[in-house]
Scaffold this motif. Structure first.
Motif, PDB file in Angstrom:
ATOM      1  N   THR A  38      40.560  18.381  64.300  1.00  0.00           N
ATOM      2  CA  THR A  38      40.081  17.413  65.286  1.00  0.00           C
ATOM      3  C   THR A  38      39.528  16.193  64.554  1.00  0.00           C
ATOM      4  N   GLU A  39      39.564  15.049  65.205  1.00  0.00           N
ATOM      5  CA  GLU A  39      38.976  13.812  64.667  1.00  0.00           C
ATOM      6  C   GLU A  39      38.499  13.028  65.873  1.00  0.00           C
ATOM      7  N   SER A  40      37.245  12.645  65.893  1.00  0.00           N
ATOM      8  CA  SER A  40      36.779  11.854  67.031  1.00  0.00           C
ATOM      9  C   SER A  40      37.459  10.490  67.016  1.00  0.00           C
ATOM     10  N   PHE A  41      37.791  10.005  65.837  1.00  0.00           N
ATOM     11  CA  PHE A  41      38.419   8.690  65.700  1.00  0.00           C
ATOM     12  C   PHE A  41      39.465   8.730  64.580  1.00  0.00           C
ATOM     13  N   GLY A  42      39.023   9.050  63.352  1.00  0.00           N
ATOM     14  CA  GLY A  42      39.941   9.047  62.196  1.00  0.00           C
ATOM     15  C   GLY A  42      39.880   7.718  61.469  1.00  0.00           C
ATOM     16  N   LEU A  43      38.666   7.383  61.013  1.00  0.00           N
ATOM     17  CA  LEU A  43      38.478   6.103  60.317  1.00  0.00           C
ATOM     18  C   LEU A  43      39.407   5.987  59.102  1.00  0.00           C
ATOM     19  N   ALA A  44      39.621   7.106  58.413  1.00  0.00           N
ATOM     20  CA  ALA A  44      40.479   7.072  57.212  1.00  0.00           C
ATOM     21  C   ALA A  44      41.885   6.598  57.580  1.00  0.00           C
ATOM     22  N   LEU A  70      27.289   8.234  68.510  1.00  0.00           N
ATOM     23  CA  LEU A  70      27.856   9.577  68.292  1.00  0.00           C
ATOM     24  C   LEU A  70      29.144   9.418  67.486  1.00  0.00           C
ATOM     25  N   HIS A  71      29.328  10.275  66.480  1.00  0.00           N
ATOM     26  CA  HIS A  71      30.490  10.110  65.596  1.00  0.00           C
ATOM     27  C   HIS A  71      31.509  11.230  65.691  1.00  0.00           C
ATOM     28  N   GLY A  72      31.131  12.359  66.244  1.00  0.00           N
ATOM     29  CA  GLY A  72      32.176  13.385  66.385  1.00  0.00           C
ATOM     30  C   GLY A  72      31.667  14.777  66.115  1.00  0.00           C
ATOM     31  N   TYR A  74      34.633   1.198  69.417  1.00  0.00           N
ATOM     32  CA  TYR A  74      35.513   1.763  68.392  1.00  0.00           C
ATOM     33  C   TYR A  74      35.018   1.456  66.980  1.00  0.00           C
ATOM     34  N   ASN A  75      35.424   2.297  66.046  1.00  0.00           N
ATOM     35  CA  ASN A  75      35.189   2.009  64.633  1.00  0.00           C
ATOM     36  C   ASN A  75      36.002   0.774  64.244  1.00  0.00           C
ATOM     37  N   PHE A  76      35.709   0.239  63.077  1.00  0.00           N
ATOM     38  CA  PHE A  76      36.290  -1.061  62.716  1.00  0.00           C
ATOM     39  C   PHE A  76      36.621  -1.111  61.226  1.00  0.00           C
ATOM     40  N   PHE A 107      37.454  17.111  52.411  1.00  0.00           N
ATOM     41  CA  PHE A 107      38.011  18.448  52.116  1.00  0.00           C
ATOM     42  C   PHE A 107      37.241  19.577  52.804  1.00  0.00           C
ATOM     43  N   ARG A 108      36.843  19.317  54.068  1.00  0.00           N
ATOM     44  CA  ARG A 108      36.208  20.387  54.845  1.00  0.00           C
ATOM     45  C   ARG A 108      37.295  21.098  55.644  1.00  0.00           C
ATOM     46  N   PRO A 109      37.009  22.339  56.132  1.00  0.00           N
ATOM     47  CA  PRO A 109      38.048  23.086  56.865  1.00  0.00           C
ATOM     48  C   PRO A 109      38.660  22.285  58.008  1.00  0.00           C
ATOM     49  N   VAL A 110      37.871  21.418  58.676  1.00  0.00           N
ATOM     50  CA  VAL A 110      38.384  20.652  59.817  1.00  0.00           C
ATOM     51  C   VAL A 110      39.533  19.716  59.404  1.00  0.00           C
ATOM     52  N   LYS A 111      39.635  19.414  58.123  1.00  0.00           N
ATOM     53  CA  LYS A 111      40.698  18.504  57.645  1.00  0.00           C
ATOM     54  C   LYS A 111      42.016  19.234  57.377  1.00  0.00           C
ATOM     55  N   ARG A 112      42.006  20.555  57.398  1.00  0.00           N
ATOM     56  CA  ARG A 112      43.215  21.379  57.198  1.00  0.00           C
ATOM     57  C   ARG A 112      43.976  20.953  55.933  1.00  0.00           C
ATOM     58  N   GLY A 167      31.018  10.575  54.159  1.00  0.00           N
ATOM     59  CA  GLY A 167      31.538  10.806  55.524  1.00  0.00           C
ATOM     60  C   GLY A 167      31.719   9.501  56.297  1.00  0.00           C
ATOM     61  N   GLY A 168      32.600   9.549  57.301  1.00  0.00           N
ATOM     62  CA  GLY A 168      32.928   8.357  58.077  1.00  0.00           C
ATOM     63  C   GLY A 168      31.736   7.722  58.770  1.00  0.00           C
ATOM     64  N   SER A 169      30.802   8.545  59.275  1.00  0.00           N
ATOM     65  CA  SER A 169      29.680   7.959  60.022  1.00  0.00           C
ATOM     66  C   SER A 169      28.817   7.088  59.109  1.00  0.00           C
ATOM     67  N   GLY A 170      28.624   7.538  57.875  1.00  0.00           N
ATOM     68  CA  GLY A 170      27.837   6.758  56.905  1.00  0.00           C
ATOM     69  C   GLY A 170      28.550   5.466  56.538  1.00  0.00           C
ATOM     70  N   HIS A 174      22.842   6.684  63.508  1.00  0.00           N
ATOM     71  CA  HIS A 174      24.228   7.147  63.496  1.00  0.00           C
ATOM     72  C   HIS A 174      24.221   8.647  63.255  1.00  0.00           C
ATOM     73  N   TYR A 175      24.883   9.373  64.150  1.00  0.00           N
ATOM     74  CA  TYR A 175      24.953  10.824  64.097  1.00  0.00           C
ATOM     75  C   TYR A 175      23.713  11.391  64.801  1.00  0.00           C
ATOM     76  N   ALA A 176      23.954  12.125  65.858  1.00  0.00           N
ATOM     77  CA  ALA A 176      22.836  12.603  66.683  1.00  0.00           C
ATOM     78  C   ALA A 176      21.901  13.549  65.934  1.00  0.00           C
TER      79      ALA A 176
HETATM   80  O1  GMT Z   1      34.942  14.089  59.391  1.00  0.00           O
HETATM   81  C1  GMT Z   1      34.488  13.301  58.544  1.00  0.00           C
HETATM   82  O2  GMT Z   1      35.161  12.798  57.658  1.00  0.00           O
HETATM   83  C2  GMT Z   1      33.030  12.970  58.544  1.00  0.00           C
HETATM   84  C3  GMT Z   1      32.536  12.660  59.907  1.00  0.00           C
HETATM   85  C4  GMT Z   1      31.144  12.095  59.883  1.00  0.00           C
HETATM   86  O3  GMT Z   1      30.443  12.469  60.780  1.00  0.00           O
HETATM   87  O4  GMT Z   1      30.757  11.295  59.046  1.00  0.00           O
HETATM   88  O5  GMT Z   1      33.439  11.749  60.530  1.00  0.00           O
HETATM   89  C5  GMT Z   1      33.334  11.565  61.927  1.00  0.00           C
HETATM   90  O6  GMT Z   1      32.939  10.218  62.133  1.00  0.00           O
HETATM   91  C6  GMT Z   1      33.905   9.239  61.695  1.00  0.00           C
HETATM   92  C7  GMT Z   1      33.315   7.855  61.906  1.00  0.00           C
HETATM   93  O7  GMT Z   1      33.028   7.601  63.234  1.00  0.00           O
HETATM   94  C8  GMT Z   1      35.219   9.445  62.446  1.00  0.00           C
HETATM   95  O8  GMT Z   1      36.170   8.502  62.022  1.00  0.00           O
HETATM   96  C9  GMT Z   1      35.738  10.866  62.176  1.00  0.00           C
HETATM   97  O9  GMT Z   1      36.904  11.074  62.949  1.00  0.00           O
HETATM   98  C10 GMT Z   1      34.685  11.894  62.575  1.00  0.00           C
HETATM   99  N1  GMT Z   1      35.113  13.227  62.154  1.00  0.00           N
HETATM  100  C11 GMT Z   1      35.430  14.165  63.028  1.00  0.00           C
HETATM  101  O10 GMT Z   1      35.406  14.007  64.241  1.00  0.00           O
HETATM  102  C12 GMT Z   1      35.881  15.474  62.446  1.00  0.00           C
END
Ligand code: GMT
Length: 377
Positions: free
Chosen positions: A282-288, A120-122, A173-175, A208-213, A12-15, A91-93
Protein backbone atom coordinates in the motif's frame (compact mmCIF):
# COMPACT_ATOMS: atom_id res chain seq x y z
CA UNK A 1 4.20 33.84 9.53
CA UNK A 2 6.26 32.03 12.17
CA UNK A 3 5.64 28.32 11.68
CA UNK A 4 6.77 25.38 13.83
CA UNK A 5 7.12 22.10 11.90
CA UNK A 6 7.22 18.73 13.65
CA UNK A 7 8.25 15.66 11.64
CA UNK A 8 10.30 12.48 11.60
CA UNK A 9 13.77 13.55 10.49
CA UNK A 10 14.59 10.26 8.76
CA UNK A 11 14.50 9.09 5.12
CA UNK A 12 10.72 8.38 5.16
CA UNK A 13 8.44 10.30 2.80
CA UNK A 14 6.65 12.27 5.53
CA UNK A 15 9.94 13.75 6.76
CA UNK A 16 10.94 14.62 3.19
CA UNK A 17 7.63 16.38 2.53
CA UNK A 18 7.82 18.31 5.83
CA UNK A 19 11.41 19.36 5.18
CA UNK A 20 10.87 20.44 1.57
CA UNK A 21 7.72 22.30 2.63
CA UNK A 22 9.61 24.13 5.38
CA UNK A 23 12.41 25.11 3.00
CA UNK A 24 9.89 26.38 0.42
CA UNK A 25 7.96 28.34 3.08
CA UNK A 26 11.19 29.98 4.25
CA UNK A 27 11.97 31.00 0.64
CA UNK A 28 8.60 32.77 0.58
CA UNK A 29 9.57 34.77 3.67
CA UNK A 30 8.04 32.70 6.47
CA UNK A 31 10.15 31.90 9.52
CA UNK A 32 10.29 28.12 9.93
CA UNK A 33 11.24 26.22 13.07
CA UNK A 34 11.83 22.46 12.79
CA UNK A 35 11.25 20.75 16.13
CA UNK A 36 12.36 17.12 16.14
CA UNK A 37 14.97 14.71 17.56
CA UNK A 38 17.56 15.10 14.78
CA UNK A 39 18.24 17.53 12.00
CA UNK A 40 16.01 16.34 9.11
CA UNK A 41 18.12 14.52 6.50
CA UNK A 42 17.15 16.80 3.63
CA UNK A 43 17.58 19.97 5.67
CA UNK A 44 20.88 21.01 4.15
CA UNK A 45 19.69 24.54 3.52
CA UNK A 46 20.03 26.27 6.87
CA UNK A 47 19.30 29.97 6.41
CA UNK A 48 18.38 32.86 8.65
CA UNK A 49 14.71 31.94 8.15
CA UNK A 50 15.18 28.28 9.16
CA UNK A 51 15.78 27.08 12.70
CA UNK A 52 16.26 23.60 14.10
CA UNK A 53 15.38 22.78 17.72
CA UNK A 54 16.41 19.37 18.97
CA UNK A 55 14.08 17.37 21.17
CA UNK A 56 16.29 15.59 23.64
CA UNK A 57 15.01 12.62 25.62
CA UNK A 58 16.95 11.99 28.79
CA UNK A 59 17.64 8.28 29.24
CA UNK A 60 16.61 7.01 32.67
CA UNK A 61 16.94 3.36 33.75
CA UNK A 62 13.44 3.29 35.26
CA UNK A 63 11.86 3.84 31.86
CA UNK A 64 11.38 0.82 29.64
CA UNK A 65 10.18 3.28 26.93
CA UNK A 66 11.63 6.79 26.89
CA UNK A 67 8.79 9.40 27.05
CA UNK A 68 9.34 11.16 23.69
CA UNK A 69 5.85 12.74 23.50
CA UNK A 70 6.46 14.41 26.86
CA UNK A 71 9.80 15.83 25.77
CA UNK A 72 8.33 16.93 22.43
CA UNK A 73 5.34 18.71 23.94
CA UNK A 74 7.57 20.48 26.49
CA UNK A 75 9.93 21.53 23.69
CA UNK A 76 6.97 22.81 21.65
CA UNK A 77 5.78 24.97 24.55
CA UNK A 78 9.29 26.33 25.15
CA UNK A 79 9.93 27.06 21.42
CA UNK A 80 6.52 28.66 20.80
CA UNK A 81 7.08 31.02 23.73
CA UNK A 82 10.71 31.87 22.92
CA UNK A 83 10.18 32.54 19.19
CA UNK A 84 6.54 33.73 19.22
CA UNK A 85 5.56 30.91 16.86
CA UNK A 86 2.08 31.49 15.45
CA UNK A 87 1.14 28.07 14.13
CA UNK A 88 2.29 24.45 14.52
CA UNK A 89 2.22 22.05 11.58
CA UNK A 90 2.74 18.44 12.60
CA UNK A 91 3.46 15.72 10.04
CA UNK A 92 2.41 12.19 10.93
CA UNK A 93 -0.31 11.80 13.54
CA UNK A 94 1.62 9.46 15.84
CA UNK A 95 2.66 10.86 18.27
CA UNK A 96 3.04 14.35 16.81
CA UNK A 97 -0.64 15.37 16.75
CA UNK A 98 -1.03 14.07 20.29
CA UNK A 99 2.03 16.04 21.49
CA UNK A 100 0.81 19.18 19.69
CA UNK A 101 -2.59 18.89 21.38
CA UNK A 102 -0.87 18.67 24.80
CA UNK A 103 1.37 21.64 23.98
CA UNK A 104 -1.68 23.66 22.91
CA UNK A 105 -3.38 22.97 26.25
CA UNK A 106 -0.27 23.89 28.24
CA UNK A 107 0.10 27.12 26.26
CA UNK A 108 -3.58 27.92 26.77
CA UNK A 109 -3.02 27.71 30.52
CA UNK A 110 -0.36 30.41 30.05
CA UNK A 111 -2.74 32.60 28.00
CA UNK A 112 -1.33 31.69 24.56
CA UNK A 113 -3.72 30.41 21.91
CA UNK A 114 -1.99 28.65 19.03
CA UNK A 115 -3.58 26.51 16.28
CA UNK A 116 -2.09 23.26 15.01
CA UNK A 117 -2.46 21.60 11.62
CA UNK A 118 -2.04 17.83 11.31
CA UNK A 119 -0.95 16.29 8.01
CA UNK A 120 -1.69 12.58 7.67
CA UNK A 121 0.84 10.66 5.58
CA UNK A 122 -0.38 7.10 5.42
CA UNK A 123 1.14 4.59 7.77
CA UNK A 124 -0.01 6.77 10.69
CA UNK A 125 -3.54 5.85 9.53
CA UNK A 126 -3.50 2.63 7.53
CA UNK A 127 -0.79 0.45 9.09
CA UNK A 128 -0.20 1.73 12.60
CA UNK A 129 -2.75 4.37 13.58
CA UNK A 130 -5.83 2.22 13.29
CA UNK A 131 -4.32 -0.54 15.49
CA UNK A 132 -6.44 -0.89 18.68
CA UNK A 133 -3.38 0.14 20.75
CA UNK A 134 -3.35 3.60 19.17
CA UNK A 135 -6.75 4.11 17.57
CA UNK A 136 -8.43 6.15 20.32
CA UNK A 137 -5.53 8.56 20.80
CA UNK A 138 -5.06 9.03 17.03
CA UNK A 139 -8.78 9.68 16.52
CA UNK A 140 -8.82 12.15 19.42
CA UNK A 141 -5.75 14.04 18.11
CA UNK A 142 -7.18 14.25 14.59
CA UNK A 143 -10.55 15.51 15.83
CA UNK A 144 -8.86 18.07 18.07
CA UNK A 145 -6.49 19.44 15.41
CA UNK A 146 -7.44 22.89 14.14
CA UNK A 147 -7.13 21.59 10.58
CA UNK A 148 -6.36 18.19 9.07
CA UNK A 149 -4.83 17.47 5.69
CA UNK A 150 -4.19 14.17 3.90
CA UNK A 151 -1.75 13.61 1.04
CA UNK A 152 -4.27 11.90 -1.30
CA UNK A 153 -7.98 11.32 -1.82
CA UNK A 154 -7.42 7.68 -1.03
CA UNK A 155 -5.86 8.50 2.34
CA UNK A 156 -8.77 10.83 3.15
CA UNK A 157 -11.19 7.97 2.40
CA UNK A 158 -9.16 5.53 4.52
CA UNK A 159 -9.12 8.00 7.41
CA UNK A 160 -12.89 8.42 7.30
CA UNK A 161 -13.40 4.65 6.96
CA UNK A 162 -11.07 3.69 9.83
CA UNK A 163 -11.87 6.41 12.36
CA UNK A 164 -14.85 8.37 13.63
CA UNK A 165 -13.77 11.68 12.11
CA UNK A 166 -15.62 14.88 12.97
CA UNK A 167 -13.28 17.26 11.16
CA UNK A 168 -13.02 18.11 7.51
CA UNK A 169 -9.99 16.41 5.94
CA UNK A 170 -8.45 18.59 3.20
CA UNK A 171 -6.57 16.78 0.44
CA UNK A 172 -3.26 18.48 -0.31
CA UNK A 173 -1.09 16.36 -2.58
CA UNK A 174 2.62 15.83 -2.09
CA UNK A 175 4.85 17.88 -4.35
CA UNK A 176 8.23 18.12 -6.05
CA UNK A 177 10.56 20.97 -6.82
CA UNK A 178 10.68 20.50 -10.58
CA UNK A 179 13.46 23.10 -10.97
CA UNK A 180 15.77 20.86 -8.95
CA UNK A 181 15.28 18.06 -11.47
CA UNK A 182 15.76 20.36 -14.46
CA UNK A 183 18.99 21.63 -12.89
CA UNK A 184 20.15 18.06 -12.24
CA UNK A 185 19.73 17.37 -15.95
CA UNK A 186 22.47 19.88 -16.69
CA UNK A 187 24.94 17.80 -14.67
CA UNK A 188 26.68 14.94 -16.46
CA UNK A 189 24.68 11.72 -16.05
CA UNK A 190 27.27 9.05 -15.20
CA UNK A 191 25.41 6.15 -16.78
CA UNK A 192 28.54 4.47 -18.10
CA UNK A 193 29.69 3.69 -14.54
CA UNK A 194 26.71 1.42 -13.96
CA UNK A 195 25.56 -0.08 -17.24
CA UNK A 196 26.61 -0.69 -20.80
CA UNK A 197 24.93 1.48 -23.48
CA UNK A 198 22.53 -1.30 -24.47
CA UNK A 199 21.40 -2.08 -20.92
CA UNK A 200 18.29 -0.45 -19.38
CA UNK A 201 18.63 0.84 -15.81
CA UNK A 202 15.78 0.03 -13.42
CA UNK A 203 15.63 1.57 -9.94
CA UNK A 204 13.79 1.01 -6.67
CA UNK A 205 14.04 3.48 -3.78
CA UNK A 206 12.50 2.87 -0.36
CA UNK A 207 13.14 2.15 3.28
CA UNK A 208 13.01 -1.63 2.62
CA UNK A 209 10.13 -2.28 5.01
CA UNK A 210 7.75 -5.24 4.45
CA UNK A 211 5.09 -2.84 3.04
CA UNK A 212 7.44 -2.16 0.08
CA UNK A 213 7.46 -5.86 -0.96
CA UNK A 214 11.18 -5.86 -1.71
CA UNK A 215 11.13 -9.53 -2.81
CA UNK A 216 8.63 -8.55 -5.52
CA UNK A 217 11.05 -5.89 -6.78
CA UNK A 218 13.73 -8.55 -7.21
CA UNK A 219 11.37 -11.09 -8.77
CA UNK A 220 10.01 -8.52 -11.24
CA UNK A 221 13.55 -7.61 -12.26
CA UNK A 222 14.47 -11.31 -12.54
CA UNK A 223 11.70 -11.73 -15.12
CA UNK A 224 12.51 -8.48 -16.99
CA UNK A 225 16.17 -9.39 -17.45
CA UNK A 226 15.16 -12.66 -19.08
CA UNK A 227 14.07 -10.68 -22.14
CA UNK A 228 15.87 -7.32 -21.82
CA UNK A 229 19.47 -6.49 -20.90
CA UNK A 230 19.16 -4.55 -17.68
CA UNK A 231 20.66 -3.53 -14.33
CA UNK A 232 18.75 -2.97 -11.08
CA UNK A 233 19.70 -0.25 -8.59
CA UNK A 234 18.35 -0.82 -5.07
CA UNK A 235 18.52 2.46 -3.16
CA UNK A 236 17.77 2.73 0.57
CA UNK A 237 18.12 0.56 3.61
CA UNK A 238 15.86 -1.20 6.08
CA UNK A 239 14.78 -4.50 7.62
CA UNK A 240 14.30 -6.41 4.33
CA UNK A 241 17.63 -5.52 2.73
CA UNK A 242 19.51 -8.65 3.88
CA UNK A 243 16.84 -11.05 2.62
CA UNK A 244 16.79 -9.16 -0.69
CA UNK A 245 20.56 -9.59 -1.05
CA UNK A 246 20.18 -13.34 -0.37
CA UNK A 247 17.41 -13.61 -2.94
CA UNK A 248 19.53 -11.84 -5.56
CA UNK A 249 22.35 -14.35 -4.95
CA UNK A 250 19.96 -17.33 -5.00
CA UNK A 251 18.55 -16.20 -8.36
CA UNK A 252 22.08 -15.84 -9.77
CA UNK A 253 21.66 -12.16 -10.70
CA UNK A 254 24.15 -10.59 -8.26
CA UNK A 255 26.16 -9.09 -11.15
CA UNK A 256 23.13 -7.18 -12.36
CA UNK A 257 21.88 -5.80 -9.04
CA UNK A 258 23.59 -3.04 -7.07
CA UNK A 259 22.56 -2.17 -3.49
CA UNK A 260 23.50 1.46 -3.00
CA UNK A 261 22.20 2.06 0.56
CA UNK A 262 20.70 5.39 1.61
CA UNK A 263 21.62 8.21 -0.70
CA UNK A 264 21.42 11.97 -0.73
CA UNK A 265 22.01 11.95 -4.48
CA UNK A 266 18.64 10.76 -5.67
CA UNK A 267 18.43 13.15 -8.61
CA UNK A 268 21.79 11.83 -9.89
CA UNK A 269 20.53 8.25 -9.60
CA UNK A 270 17.17 9.05 -11.19
CA UNK A 271 18.76 10.91 -14.11
CA UNK A 272 20.28 7.64 -15.32
CA UNK A 273 17.21 5.54 -14.57
CA UNK A 274 14.91 4.21 -17.33
CA UNK A 275 12.18 2.68 -15.17
CA UNK A 276 11.10 2.91 -11.52
CA UNK A 277 9.59 -0.06 -9.63
CA UNK A 278 7.19 0.43 -6.70
CA UNK A 279 5.26 -2.81 -6.08
CA UNK A 280 4.12 -1.80 -2.55
CA UNK A 281 1.43 -3.48 -0.51
CA UNK A 282 0.00 0.00 0.00
CA UNK A 283 1.07 3.63 -0.51
CA UNK A 284 -0.98 6.60 0.59
CA UNK A 285 0.67 8.59 -2.21
CA UNK A 286 4.06 7.20 -3.35
CA UNK A 287 6.32 10.24 -3.23
CA UNK A 288 9.23 8.15 -4.56
CA UNK A 289 7.22 7.46 -7.73
CA UNK A 290 6.48 11.16 -8.20
CA UNK A 291 10.17 12.01 -7.70
CA UNK A 292 11.03 9.44 -10.37
CA UNK A 293 8.48 10.96 -12.76
CA UNK A 294 9.91 14.44 -12.16
CA UNK A 295 13.21 12.97 -13.37
CA UNK A 296 11.46 11.72 -16.54
CA UNK A 297 11.18 8.12 -15.38
CA UNK A 298 8.07 5.98 -15.99
CA UNK A 299 6.72 3.90 -13.10
CA UNK A 300 5.61 0.30 -12.69
CA UNK A 301 3.58 0.14 -9.49
CA UNK A 302 0.73 -1.59 -7.76
CA UNK A 303 -2.75 -0.08 -7.94
CA UNK A 304 -3.36 0.35 -4.19
CA UNK A 305 -3.95 3.41 -2.01
CA UNK A 306 -3.10 6.73 -3.64
CA UNK A 307 -0.87 5.27 -6.37
CA UNK A 308 -3.55 5.59 -9.09
CA UNK A 309 -3.69 9.33 -8.31
CA UNK A 310 0.02 9.64 -9.14
CA UNK A 311 0.80 6.93 -11.70
CA UNK A 312 -1.58 6.93 -14.67
CA UNK A 313 -2.24 3.63 -16.44
CA UNK A 314 -0.68 3.56 -19.93
CA UNK A 315 0.48 7.18 -19.64
CA UNK A 316 3.11 7.58 -16.91
CA UNK A 317 3.57 3.82 -16.50
CA UNK A 318 1.39 0.86 -15.55
CA UNK A 319 -0.38 -0.38 -12.42
CA UNK A 320 -1.05 -4.00 -11.38
CA UNK A 321 -2.64 -5.86 -8.48
CA UNK A 322 -0.46 -6.33 -5.41
CA UNK A 323 1.79 -9.37 -5.90
CA UNK A 324 1.11 -9.74 -9.63
CA UNK A 325 4.78 -10.07 -10.52
CA UNK A 326 4.10 -11.45 -14.01
CA UNK A 327 1.92 -8.49 -14.97
CA UNK A 328 4.39 -5.94 -13.61
CA UNK A 329 7.30 -7.61 -15.47
CA UNK A 330 5.23 -7.80 -18.67
CA UNK A 331 4.34 -4.09 -18.44
CA UNK A 332 7.96 -3.16 -17.72
CA UNK A 333 9.09 -4.96 -20.87
CA UNK A 334 6.35 -3.17 -22.84
CA UNK A 335 7.87 0.20 -21.81
CA UNK A 336 11.52 -0.79 -22.15
CA UNK A 337 11.37 -2.80 -25.35
CA UNK A 338 12.23 0.06 -27.75
CA UNK A 339 13.58 3.59 -27.50
CA UNK A 340 10.56 5.27 -29.07
CA UNK A 341 8.12 3.78 -26.54
CA UNK A 342 10.46 4.51 -23.64
CA UNK A 343 10.91 8.14 -24.71
CA UNK A 344 7.12 8.55 -25.01
CA UNK A 345 6.58 7.26 -21.45
CA UNK A 346 9.44 9.39 -20.10
CA UNK A 347 7.93 12.55 -21.59
CA UNK A 348 4.41 11.75 -20.30
CA UNK A 349 5.71 10.92 -16.82
CA UNK A 350 7.43 14.31 -16.62
CA UNK A 351 4.39 16.14 -17.98
CA UNK A 352 2.09 14.58 -15.37
CA UNK A 353 4.61 15.28 -12.58
CA UNK A 354 4.43 18.97 -13.46
CA UNK A 355 0.93 19.05 -11.90
CA UNK A 356 2.53 18.48 -8.51
CA UNK A 357 5.01 21.36 -8.44
CA UNK A 358 5.69 23.07 -5.16
CA UNK A 359 4.36 26.31 -6.68
CA UNK A 360 0.94 24.70 -7.10
CA UNK A 361 0.85 23.04 -3.67
CA UNK A 362 2.46 25.56 -1.30
CA UNK A 363 -0.38 28.14 -1.54
CA UNK A 364 -2.83 25.42 -0.47
CA UNK A 365 -0.93 24.96 2.82
CA UNK A 366 -0.64 28.73 3.28
CA UNK A 367 -4.41 29.02 2.83
CA UNK A 368 -5.00 26.38 5.53
CA UNK A 369 -2.61 28.26 7.87
CA UNK A 370 -4.44 31.56 7.24
CA UNK A 371 -7.86 30.04 7.86
CA UNK A 372 -6.96 28.32 11.12
CA UNK A 373 -5.21 31.45 12.39
CA UNK A 374 -8.29 33.56 11.68
CA UNK A 375 -10.64 31.00 13.27
CA UNK A 376 -8.50 30.33 16.27
CA UNK A 377 -6.92 33.55 17.56
O1 GMT B 1 6.40 4.46 3.38
C1 GMT B 1 7.34 5.26 3.48
O2 GMT B 1 8.26 5.32 2.68
C2 GMT B 1 7.43 6.17 4.66
C3 GMT B 1 6.12 6.82 4.94
C4 GMT B 1 6.26 7.92 5.96
O3 GMT B 1 5.34 7.99 6.73
O4 GMT B 1 7.19 8.70 5.99
O5 GMT B 1 5.59 7.33 3.72
C5 GMT B 1 4.23 7.71 3.71
O6 GMT B 1 4.19 9.11 3.49
C6 GMT B 1 4.71 9.53 2.21
C7 GMT B 1 4.69 11.04 2.15
O7 GMT B 1 3.41 11.55 2.27
C8 GMT B 1 3.91 8.87 1.09
O8 GMT B 1 4.41 9.27 -0.16
C9 GMT B 1 3.99 7.35 1.23
O9 GMT B 1 3.16 6.76 0.24
C10 GMT B 1 3.50 6.92 2.61
N1 GMT B 1 3.75 5.49 2.80
C11 GMT B 1 2.76 4.62 2.89
O10 GMT B 1 1.58 4.91 2.81
C12 GMT B 1 3.17 3.18 3.05
Amino acid sequence: MKIGIVCYPTYGGSGVVATELGIALSKKGHEVHFITYNQPVRLNALSEKIFFHEVYVEEYPLFHYQPYELALSSKLVETVKEYNIEILHVHYAIPHAYAAYMAKQMLKADGIDIPFVTTLHGTDITLVGSHPNYRKAVEFSINNSDAVTAVSKSLKEDTIRLFNIKKEVHVIYNFIDIEKYLLAEQEPCLRGNLATPKERIITHISNFRPVKRIADVIQIFYKIQQSIDAKLLMVGDGPDRDSAEYLVRDLGIADQVKFLGNSMELSKILCLTDLFLLPSQTESFGLAALEAMAAKTPVISTNTGGLPEVNIQGVTGYLSNVGDIDDMAKNAVKILKDDVTLEKFKASAFKFAERFTIDAILPQYEEVYRTVKEDCC
